[in-house]
Design a protein around this motif. Structure first.
Motif, short mmCIF file in Angstrom:
data_model
loop_
_atom_site.label_atom_id
_atom_site.label_comp_id
_atom_site.label_asym_id
_atom_site.label_seq_id
_atom_site.Cartn_x
_atom_site.Cartn_y
_atom_site.Cartn_z
N LYS A 306 -6.40 81.56 86.76
CA LYS A 306 -6.26 82.76 85.94
C LYS A 306 -5.24 82.58 84.83
CE LYS A 306 -7.55 85.88 89.73
NZ LYS A 306 -7.09 86.96 90.63
N LYS A 307 -4.32 81.62 85.01
CA LYS A 307 -3.29 81.39 84.00
C LYS A 307 -3.81 80.59 82.81
CE LYS A 307 0.42 81.47 87.45
NZ LYS A 307 1.54 80.70 88.06
N ARG A 308 -5.01 80.08 82.91
CA ARG A 308 -5.67 79.38 81.81
C ARG A 308 -4.82 78.22 81.29
NH1 ARG A 308 -8.70 83.32 77.68
NH2 ARG A 308 -9.47 81.25 77.10
N HIS A 309 -4.41 77.36 82.21
CA HIS A 309 -3.69 76.15 81.80
C HIS A 309 -4.63 75.20 81.06
CE1 HIS A 309 -0.03 77.18 83.90
NE2 HIS A 309 -0.68 77.36 85.03
N ASN A 310 -4.02 74.38 80.24
CA ASN A 310 -4.75 73.33 79.53
C ASN A 310 -4.46 72.00 80.21
OD1 ASN A 310 -6.30 71.99 77.65
ND2 ASN A 310 -4.64 71.83 76.17
N TYR A 311 -5.50 71.36 80.77
CA TYR A 311 -5.35 70.10 81.48
C TYR A 311 -5.85 68.96 80.60
CZ TYR A 311 -4.52 72.92 85.63
OH TYR A 311 -4.01 73.81 86.54
N THR A 312 -5.07 67.89 80.55
CA THR A 312 -5.39 66.73 79.72
C THR A 312 -5.24 65.46 80.56
OG1 THR A 312 -4.58 67.85 77.74
CG2 THR A 312 -4.86 65.46 77.61
N CYS A 313 -6.25 64.61 80.48
CA CYS A 313 -6.22 63.30 81.14
C CYS A 313 -5.97 62.26 80.06
CB CYS A 313 -7.55 63.05 81.85
SG CYS A 313 -7.63 61.49 82.72
N THR A 314 -4.90 61.49 80.20
CA THR A 314 -4.53 60.51 79.19
C THR A 314 -4.37 59.15 79.84
OG1 THR A 314 -2.88 59.91 77.51
CG2 THR A 314 -2.09 61.12 79.43
N ALA A 315 -4.81 58.10 79.14
CA ALA A 315 -4.76 56.74 79.67
C ALA A 315 -4.30 55.79 78.59
CB ALA A 315 -6.13 56.31 80.18
N SER A 316 -3.43 54.85 78.97
CA SER A 316 -3.01 53.75 78.08
C SER A 316 -3.32 52.44 78.79
CB SER A 316 -1.52 53.87 77.76
OG SER A 316 -0.74 53.84 78.93
N HIS A 317 -3.86 51.50 78.01
CA HIS A 317 -4.32 50.23 78.58
C HIS A 317 -4.13 49.13 77.54
CE1 HIS A 317 -7.48 47.37 80.16
NE2 HIS A 317 -6.89 47.72 81.30
N LEU A 318 -4.07 47.88 78.02
CA LEU A 318 -3.88 46.75 77.10
C LEU A 318 -5.01 46.65 76.08
CD1 LEU A 318 -2.62 44.00 79.57
CD2 LEU A 318 -1.29 45.15 77.81
N SER A 319 -6.19 47.12 76.42
CA SER A 319 -7.33 47.02 75.52
C SER A 319 -7.36 48.12 74.47
CB SER A 319 -8.62 47.05 76.34
OG SER A 319 -8.73 48.27 77.05
N LEU A 320 -6.45 49.10 74.56
CA LEU A 320 -6.45 50.25 73.66
C LEU A 320 -5.28 50.19 72.69
CD1 LEU A 320 -7.20 53.04 76.29
CD2 LEU A 320 -8.84 52.01 74.71
N ASP A 321 -5.55 50.47 71.42
CA ASP A 321 -4.47 50.57 70.44
C ASP A 321 -3.76 51.91 70.56
OD1 ASP A 321 -5.15 48.06 69.44
OD2 ASP A 321 -6.60 48.90 68.03
N ASN A 322 -4.51 52.95 70.89
CA ASN A 322 -3.94 54.28 71.06
C ASN A 322 -4.34 54.84 72.42
OD1 ASN A 322 -2.90 54.37 68.32
ND2 ASN A 322 -5.02 54.69 67.66
N LYS A 323 -3.65 55.87 72.81
CA LYS A 323 -3.97 56.50 74.09
C LYS A 323 -5.33 57.17 74.02
CE LYS A 323 0.65 57.38 75.97
NZ LYS A 323 1.59 58.42 76.46
N LEU A 324 -5.95 57.26 75.19
CA LEU A 324 -7.25 57.90 75.32
C LEU A 324 -7.05 59.24 76.01
CD1 LEU A 324 -10.14 56.98 74.57
CD2 LEU A 324 -10.42 56.24 76.94
N ASP A 325 -7.56 60.34 75.43
CA ASP A 325 -7.31 61.68 75.95
C ASP A 325 -8.63 62.43 76.17
OD1 ASP A 325 -4.57 61.30 75.81
OD2 ASP A 325 -4.47 62.06 73.76
#
Length: 576
Positions: A306-325
């Motif tokens: 009910k609080k309407r939170h915003n959930y984000t999944c973020t990943a950083s890896h050697l193969s990525l230049d930037n984070k993945l969200d």
């Protein structure tokens, strides 16, 4: 003196020291080892170049088994990161390199060195297992001694640590040692008395100046060979999954299909990381296709939703230049559900309107609907029957006809061919009269009208036998209708006609027969046969008579010739 030779010397010396026979020389040898091994360790670090980014490890997993088993007594598996690169067992006594993207053979001296080192490890673990069995009074059964030894290298090529650990029978933790450049940790375990201070100092010197440098050098050598396999980079794919559970919702952050296995996966709530104690999962697991996956899950209660939170999944890896969200807002589900519900209602109204128009405009040939409830279950009520009729008239029948036309268009060369029938009217003598059969055969398609007429009028179906269209075996059909005609009926000299109409015929096909005409035909035929017989006999008589005349004349001529020849002979004798 070669560096490996120094390492082997240390191992041999360590075995002697364990026997307890040279404790008084221990301090002197330690100082010698510090001086000599430090001298060679400098070249080990300086002569090996860094291959790429990312930390790597090299581990030897050894197992010694005492007792009767189908397995080798001693086996070693060498792992580079998560890939097996070498194998050794006490049966073959050969160092086998597991080839991936490398030449088929390694240098002979490397294979010999590996076999020699593992051979020493074998004898040491055998002695250790013997001492532990004696200490625990284990005289029967299978006992297993396992050892894990290896090192890790930082992403800049510098050594990180060396670790050594042994376990007995997979239950009892034997002694272990850990060295990370600045600290040395030793755990004696609970099976046998531990090392005293001087021997711990000796172990630290051995770890720091012999085992760690040689392990790092071997790690870099194998890493250079297997760089196409170990150092490949496969980016992760990211999913944020919602699943209803009792009391709320489970939000899962899933990263999969990545390599190498090191990854940072974080679940954020309104931009702040969720505490690890609130999460479940978190273990990197193999996927079966030489990549990895990682899942972290959070239980979200109904009050939190009910609080309407915003959930984000973020990943950083050697193969990525930037984070993945990947993001999701918990309260947005209701908006989506309401929008989806409105769309579904509109779509249902359009479908019902279309069905109504179709029912109004469609001219369907089905005018009657018959329903039989049977005796097993209760039948449908009036409303259900009306619904079923509408369904059959406007859905089932049009769909079936449409499918029929589609298949008919595909198979028209086979199904729509036309083969005309051949017609026969067959007479067969039976007891008490004659059987007249009307036979049509070799026709296609199977629909045909075959009628047997008596004096121009169709014979009633109840008088006939047969009447079933049967396949002929060559892709055509046949139909036979038979009539039993008594002797009295034959005397009436009825005229029987077999007539057929078919799609392949422009006009009807007829074959007739008059029952009384058989006798006329038989009498005429008999007279003809008698005349032919007389003529044949007369011809034979004339031929025989002429033949005898010829034979008599020839015999007379022969007698005359004989008399003439005799007279000539007599006259010639008289003259002489």
């Amino acid at each position: 003196m070669d560096k490996l030779s120094v390492f082997l010397f240390v191992l041999l010396f360590y075995t002697i020291v364990n026997s307890g026979k040279m404790d008084y020389l221990l301090s002197v040898i330690i100082h010698f080892m510090i001086f000599y091994v430090k001298k060679i360790s400098i070249s080990v670090y300086n002569n090996t170049t860094l291959l790429g980014s990312g930390s790597h490890s090299l581990w030897a997993l050894a197992t010694f088994i005492s007792g009767e088993t189908p397995f080798p007594e001693f086996t070693v598996v060498v792992m580079l990161d998560d890939i097996q690169v070498a194998y050794y067992d006490s049966n073959m006594k050969n160092f086998i390199y597991r080839v991936h993207n490398t030449p088929n053979k390694i240098h002979d001296n490397e294979a010999q060195d590996g076999a020699y080192v593992f051979g020493i490890m074998y004898h040491h673990m055998k002695e250790r297992s013997f001492n532990l069995k004696h200490h625990l009074n284990l005289t029967e059964g299978v006992q297993v001694q396992q050892r894990m030894a290896g090192c890790e290298m930082l992403d800049n090529g510098e050594p990180a640590m060396f670790m050594f650990k042994e376990i007995f029978n997979a239950i009892y933790t034997d002694y272990a040692a850990y060295f990370n450049i600045t600290h040395f940790t030793y755990d004696a375990g609970k099976l046998q008395p531990g090392y005293y201070g001087i021997r711990q100092a000796y172990k630290r010197v051995l770890f720091e100046n012999a085992w760690l440098p040689i392990c790092i050098r071997t790690l870099k050598t194998i890493l250079k060979r297997e760089k196409n396999v170990v150092m490949r980079k496969v980016p992760p794919r990211l999913r944020l999954i919602k699943k209803e559970v009792s009391g709320g919702l489970q939000v899962s952050c899933l990263a999969f299909g990545f390599y190498p296995r090191h990854i940072n996966l974080t679940l954020l709530r309104d931009g702040q990381p969720v505490a690890e104690q609130e999460l479940t999962g978190g273990e990197v697991l193999p996927s079966g296709d030489r990549t990895y996956q990682l899942r972290k899950s959070l239980e979200v209660s109904t009050e939190e939703l009910k609080k309407r939170h915003n959930y984000t999944c973020t990943a950083s890896h050697l193969s990525l230049d930037n984070k993945l969200d990947v993001s999701w807002e918990s309260g947005a589900e209701r908006v989506h559900l309401s929008t989806l519900s409105a769309l579904l209602v509109m779509l249902l109204i359009v479908i019902l309107l279309g069905i109504f128009i179709c029912v109004k405009r469609r001219r369907c040939s089905m005018t009657h609907f018959t329903y039989d409830a049977g005796k097993l279950l209760l039948g449908w009520d009036g409303i259900t029957q009306a619904f079923k009729r509408t369904l059959w008239e406007n859905v089932y029948l049009p769909m079936c006809i449409k499918a029929l036309k589609r298949f008919l268009k595909r198979e028209k060369n086979v199904v729509m061919r036309k083969v005309p029938p051949r017609l026969r009217l067959i007479k067969k003598e039976v007891s008490g009269g004659l059987q007249v059969s009307c036979l049509a055969f070799g026709f296609y398609p199977r629909h045909i009208n075959l009628t047997l007429l008596r004096d121009g009028q169709p014979v009633a179906e109840q008088e006939l036998t047969g009447g079933e269209v049967l396949p002929s075996g060559d892709g055509t059909y046949q139909l036979r209708k038979s009539l039993e005609v008594s002797t009295e009926e034959l005397k009436k000299r009825h005229n029987y006609t077999c007539t057929a109409s078919h799609l392949s015929l422009d006009n009807k096909l007829d074959v007739s027969w008059e029952s009384g005409a058989e006798r006329v035909h038989l009498s005429t035929l008999s007279a003809l046969l008698v005349m032919v017989l007389i003529v044949v006999l007369l011809g034979i008589f004339i031929c025989v008579k002429r033949r005898w005349r010829c034979i008599g004349s020839q015999s007379k001529l022969a007698n005359v010739d004989e008399k003439v020849s005799e007279e000539m002979n007599l006259s010639s004798d008289s003259e002489t």
